[in-house]
Design a protein around this motif. Structure first.
Motif, short mmCIF file in Angstrom:
data_model
loop_
_atom_site.label_atom_id
_atom_site.label_comp_id
_atom_site.label_asym_id
_atom_site.label_seq_id
_atom_site.Cartn_x
_atom_site.Cartn_y
_atom_site.Cartn_z
N ALA A 143 0.84 -1.21 0.00
CA ALA A 143 0.00 0.00 0.00
C ALA A 143 0.87 1.26 0.00
CB ALA A 143 -0.94 -0.01 1.21
N LEU A 144 1.96 1.25 0.78
CA LEU A 144 2.90 2.39 0.75
C LEU A 144 3.49 2.57 -0.64
CD1 LEU A 144 4.85 1.92 4.11
CD2 LEU A 144 3.22 3.75 3.57
N ASP A 145 3.92 1.47 -1.26
CA ASP A 145 4.47 1.54 -2.61
C ASP A 145 3.45 2.17 -3.57
OD1 ASP A 145 6.82 0.30 -1.81
OD2 ASP A 145 6.33 -1.64 -2.73
N HIS A 146 2.20 1.76 -3.44
CA HIS A 146 1.16 2.32 -4.31
C HIS A 146 0.97 3.82 -4.02
CE1 HIS A 146 -2.36 2.17 -6.90
NE2 HIS A 146 -3.00 2.90 -6.00
N GLY A 147 0.92 4.18 -2.75
CA GLY A 147 0.72 5.58 -2.38
C GLY A 147 1.85 6.48 -2.83
N PHE A 148 3.08 6.03 -2.63
CA PHE A 148 4.22 6.85 -3.01
C PHE A 148 4.55 6.73 -4.49
CE2 PHE A 148 5.65 6.22 1.60
CZ PHE A 148 5.12 7.43 2.01
#
Length: 188
Positions: free
Chosen positions: A104-109
């Motif tokens: 989810a962090l990878d997607h957000g950033f």
């Protein structure tokens, strides 16, 4: 991480009727309440391209909970996009929450280009605090707050964790075993 399916409703409702899963989240949910949450989650994904995805084990397709990103409620004493997760008890202790949070962090950033992502938990929720530390999030005690929606007592105090995209030291940013990137993600 994927869109929600009708077949997710029964295990999602069962998970939210489990007192241990809901220990730091508030009252148990009825089937109808849990179903409404699923509709809201999917609506957010459809409208914004991000939100809270259903989480499944890649090898088996078994539904185990959710993870994702959502806008911080306007009533909170901070703003931004919040990382969240919730897993059924049988999925605890297998690393799924960490894997999904990293995805989810990878997607957000990476995909959305967010400048920062926050996560919030009750001070007493040591498992979530440990996960936030594992994924490189940091907490400033000056941002701790008492949630007005929680009755007076040990569960009222909340902590805010933050992460910026350049704070990835010590984190595996590739796809961990079992974590499925969200639909539409170029790494899917």
């Amino acid at each position: 991480m994927r869109d929600w399916r009708e077949s997710d409703l029964a295990p999602w409702a069962a998970m939210n009727a489990d007192p241990e899963v809901r220990r730091y989240l508030g009252p148990l949910l009825t089937f109808e309440q849990a179903s409404a949450w699923v509709l809201n989650f999917q609506d957010g994904l459809d409208r914004r391209g991000f939100g809270f995805w259903a989480l499944e084990v890649r090898a088996s397709g078994r539904f185990i909970g959710f993870t994702g990103l959502g806008r911080v409620d306007e009533a909170m004493p901070f703003t931004g996009v919040e990382l969240g997760w919730r897993l059924a008890r049988p999925a605890w202790g297998h690393g799924y929450a960490t894997e999904a949070a990293v995805a989810a962090l990878d997607h957000g950033f990476g995909t959305i280009g967010l400048p920062e992502i926050v996560a919030v938990t009750m001070a007493a929720n040591l498992r979530s605090r440990a996960l936030m530390g594992r994924i490189g999030m940091t907490c400033d005690p000056a941002e701790d707050f008492d949630d007005p929606d929680v009755d007076e007592g040990p569960l009222r105090r909340h902590l805010v964790y933050r992460k910026r995209p350049d704070r990835t030291e010590g984190i595996t940013t590739g796809r961990a075993a079992g974590a499925v990137p969200p639909a539409g993600d170029p790494h899917r």
